[in-house]
Design a protein around this motif. Structure first.
Motif, PDB file in Angstrom:
ATOM      1  N   THR A 191     -10.406  -8.190  18.128  1.00 48.07           N
ATOM      2  CA  THR A 191     -10.062  -7.246  16.844  1.00 48.07           C
ATOM      3  C   THR A 191      -8.927  -6.153  17.204  1.00 48.07           C
ATOM      4  O   THR A 191      -7.780  -6.164  16.949  1.00 48.07           O
ATOM      5  CB  THR A 191     -10.916  -7.045  16.075  1.00 48.07           C
ATOM      6  OG1 THR A 191     -11.754  -8.117  15.705  1.00 48.07           O
ATOM      7  CG2 THR A 191     -10.530  -6.255  14.937  1.00 48.07           C
ATOM      8  N   ILE A 201      -4.723  -5.616  17.260  1.00 44.16           N
ATOM      9  CA  ILE A 201      -4.215  -4.380  16.603  1.00 44.16           C
ATOM     10  C   ILE A 201      -3.359  -3.541  17.212  1.00 44.16           C
ATOM     11  O   ILE A 201      -2.350  -2.816  17.071  1.00 44.16           O
ATOM     12  CB  ILE A 201      -5.303  -4.089  15.712  1.00 44.16           C
ATOM     13  CG1 ILE A 201      -5.849  -4.710  14.578  1.00 44.16           C
ATOM     14  CG2 ILE A 201      -4.821  -2.819  14.802  1.00 44.16           C
ATOM     15  CD1 ILE A 201      -6.959  -4.499  14.100  1.00 44.16           C
ATOM     16  N   ALA A 251     -11.348   1.389  12.610  1.00 43.12           N
ATOM     17  CA  ALA A 251     -12.565   0.760  12.309  1.00 43.12           C
ATOM     18  C   ALA A 251     -13.057   0.198  13.376  1.00 43.12           C
ATOM     19  O   ALA A 251     -14.288  -0.162  13.626  1.00 43.12           O
ATOM     20  CB  ALA A 251     -12.375  -0.125  10.915  1.00 43.12           C
ATOM     21  N   SER A 252     -12.161  -0.864  14.074  1.00 41.19           N
ATOM     22  CA  SER A 252     -12.546  -1.827  15.104  1.00 41.19           C
ATOM     23  C   SER A 252     -12.821  -0.701  16.170  1.00 41.19           C
ATOM     24  O   SER A 252     -13.868  -1.003  17.042  1.00 41.19           O
ATOM     25  CB  SER A 252     -11.017  -2.500  15.580  1.00 41.19           C
ATOM     26  OG  SER A 252     -10.851  -3.386  14.465  1.00 41.19           O
ATOM     27  N   PRO A 310      -5.908   2.192   9.653  1.00 41.43           N
ATOM     28  CA  PRO A 310      -7.396   1.993   9.457  1.00 41.43           C
ATOM     29  C   PRO A 310      -8.006   1.234   9.936  1.00 41.43           C
ATOM     30  O   PRO A 310      -9.131   1.317  10.638  1.00 41.43           O
ATOM     31  CB  PRO A 310      -7.271   2.323   7.847  1.00 41.43           C
ATOM     32  CG  PRO A 310      -5.964   2.616   7.557  1.00 41.43           C
ATOM     33  CD  PRO A 310      -5.076   2.291   8.526  1.00 41.43           C
ATOM     34  N   ASP A 311      -7.439  -0.081   9.978  1.00 45.20           N
ATOM     35  CA  ASP A 311      -8.076  -1.416  10.979  1.00 45.20           C
ATOM     36  C   ASP A 311      -8.607  -0.844  12.308  1.00 45.20           C
ATOM     37  O   ASP A 311      -9.333  -1.146  12.640  1.00 45.20           O
ATOM     38  CB  ASP A 311      -7.183  -2.432  10.661  1.00 45.20           C
ATOM     39  CG  ASP A 311      -6.918  -2.832   9.185  1.00 45.20           C
ATOM     40  OD1 ASP A 311      -7.786  -2.486   8.382  1.00 45.20           O
ATOM     41  OD2 ASP A 311      -6.202  -3.732   8.823  1.00 45.20           O
ATOM     42  N   GLU A 365      -0.191   1.290   7.657  1.00 46.80           N
ATOM     43  CA  GLU A 365      -1.251   0.311   7.086  1.00 46.80           C
ATOM     44  C   GLU A 365      -2.300  -0.229   8.286  1.00 46.80           C
ATOM     45  O   GLU A 365      -3.476  -0.760   8.131  1.00 46.80           O
ATOM     46  CB  GLU A 365      -0.498  -1.055   6.650  1.00 46.80           C
ATOM     47  CG  GLU A 365       0.201  -0.478   5.483  1.00 46.80           C
ATOM     48  CD  GLU A 365       1.028  -1.716   4.795  1.00 46.80           C
ATOM     49  OE1 GLU A 365       1.095  -2.803   5.507  1.00 46.80           O
ATOM     50  OE2 GLU A 365       1.690  -1.729   3.661  1.00 46.80           O
ATOM     51  N   LEU A 366      -1.708  -0.550   9.523  1.00 46.05           N
ATOM     52  CA  LEU A 366      -2.711  -0.974  10.469  1.00 46.05           C
ATOM     53  C   LEU A 366      -3.658   0.183  11.453  1.00 46.05           C
ATOM     54  O   LEU A 366      -4.531  -0.210  11.667  1.00 46.05           O
ATOM     55  CB  LEU A 366      -1.708  -1.299  11.962  1.00 46.05           C
ATOM     56  CG  LEU A 366      -1.051  -2.523  11.597  1.00 46.05           C
ATOM     57  CD1 LEU A 366       0.288  -2.977  12.857  1.00 46.05           C
ATOM     58  CD2 LEU A 366      -1.777  -3.609  11.405  1.00 46.05           C
TER      59      LEU A 366
END
Length: 406
Positions: free
Chosen positions: A55, A59, A31-32, A27-28, A24-25
């Motif tokens: 950010t 993560i 993206a960052s 993709p973030d 779940e982490l």
């Protein structure tokens, strides 16, 4: 490896939850990361640092913590799995060694059988190719095998036959070309030799009559005119025979056979030579039966008669005789032209129908011949499906005997 744990396992469930959190982490995180790289490309370093600290770094730390927890629990399982893998690898290596040794022996046996069944036929093909390379085009390959090698041998033999046929064809063409060149040289020789004398006579006597006409009486002038006439006839005969020969060699003469009344055809030819015969007091006799016919081409048959009769008159002394006769012989007709002339020896007879070395011979009154007449006679006789035979003895005349379809 195909091994499963027995019964429920809380640790496995916890590991699955950790892995799901890590997924779940992800993709973030990417993206960052893309935002930071875009800011750096735009040369906005401060904004990139701010985005990284706020950010991307949190993560990243969270993902590292989860990965550490998962990997710490899986270390023992990985060691156990590696042991199981090593055991299987060792077994596979032993089995592979046994199979490799067996395959080597099998390969050697099969290879030996294949080499024996292929090497001998291939050696035969190589030897046959060497024979053809040496010029022995009759070489063929005989194999006691089946399948592709037999097909290859058949193709090889077919190639050898076609090669021989093409080489033979080329040799025949070369021979014909050489013969054609010799024929051309002979024609030039004939033209240069046989045209020179009659034209010299025509030009000489014509000049005398035109320049010194009054110096000679009527009898002398008449003699000059007769010489001009005789030379003109000789020249015409030569040109006519050359024309016929050139047309026959280029296949422009087409043989159109029909029923020809021999007596009429012979009479026409004798009439065309009546003046020459009269000047030498030679009797022309037509003994061909009126009802007798032959299946020949009329124009070429006329050329045959004219040349043979002209030849007989040329070599017959004054007061002699030329007799043309014919009779039925089964399904054919035999035609004879016989004279009481000077005859020929064996050497002359042997060269009679040869284009090379067939030089014109002067007649009894020094008549100059063309040298081509008898060649035309033989050629046209064969084109009409006939045969020719010559009988002669020196001092006892000659006889030309033809056999034509009735």
């Amino acid at each position: 490896l195909g091994f499963e744990r027995e019964g429920p396992d809380d640790d496995e469930m916890e590991e699955m939850e950790q892995l799901n959190a890590l997924l779940e982490l992800t993709p973030d995180f990417f993206a960052s990361l893309d935002n930071v790289l875009a800011l750096l490309d735009a040369k906005q370093a401060e904004e990139a640092d701010e985005q990284f600290e706020e950010t991307l770094e949190p993560i990243s730390r969270q993902m590292q913590d989860i990965a550490a927890v998962v990997s710490s629990g899986a270390e023992e399982e990985i060691k156990w799995a590696i042991e199981q893998l090593n055991i299987r690898v060792r077994r596979a290596i032993k089995l592979g060694i046994y199979l490799s040794i067996l395959s080597i022996f099998l390969s050697l046996g099969i290879g030996l059988l294949i080499s024996r069944s292929i090497s001998k036929p291939l050696m035969k093909l190589v030897q046959s190719a060497d024979e053809i390379g040496r010029g022995n085009l009759e070489t063929t390959v005989q194999l006691n095998t089946k399948g592709e090698l037999q097909l290859l041998a058949g193709s090889f033999n077919h190639m050898a036959r076609e090669l021989k046929q093409k080489i033979d064809s080329i040799d025949n063409v070369n021979k014909k070309l050489l013969e054609s060149n010799r024929t051309k040289d002979t024609f030039f020789s004939i033209i240069a030799h046989d045209l020179r004398n009659p034209f010299n006579a025509i030009l000489g006597y014509s000049y005398i009559l035109s320049e010194d006409y009054d110096k000679y009486d009527d009898e002398e002038r008449l003699q000059f005119i007769k010489e001009i006439d005789r030379s003109s006839r000789i020249t015409f005969e030569l040109l006519e025979n050359l024309l016929h020969w050139a047309r026959s060699q280029s296949d422009k003469i087409k043989i159109d056979k029909q029923v020809v009344a021999l007596n009429d055809a012979v009479e026409d030819s004798l009439s065309s030579h009546a003046a020459t015969a009269k000047s030498k007091e030679i009797a022309l006799v037509n003994e061909v039966p009126k009802a007798l016919t032959a299946h020949v081409d009329r124009p070429t048959f006329t050329v045959i008669l004219n040349n043979v009769i002209s030849n007989s008159l040329k070599f017959t002394e004054d007061g002699g005789k030329v007799v043309v006769s014919a009779h039925q012989n089964g399904r054919g007709v035999i035609l004879s032209v016989k004279d009481t002339g000077v005859g020929m020896n064996e050497e002359t007879l042997s060269k009679l129908f040869l284009i090379r070395g067939n030089n014109s011979t002067l007649g009894t009154r020094s008549e100059n011949g063309t040298g081509l007449g008898l060649l035309l006679v033989k050629d046209f006789t064969e084109r009409n499906g006939g045969r020719i035979e010559v009988k002669s003895q020196l001092g006892h005349g000659s006889e030309f005997i033809f056999t034509f379809p009735g």
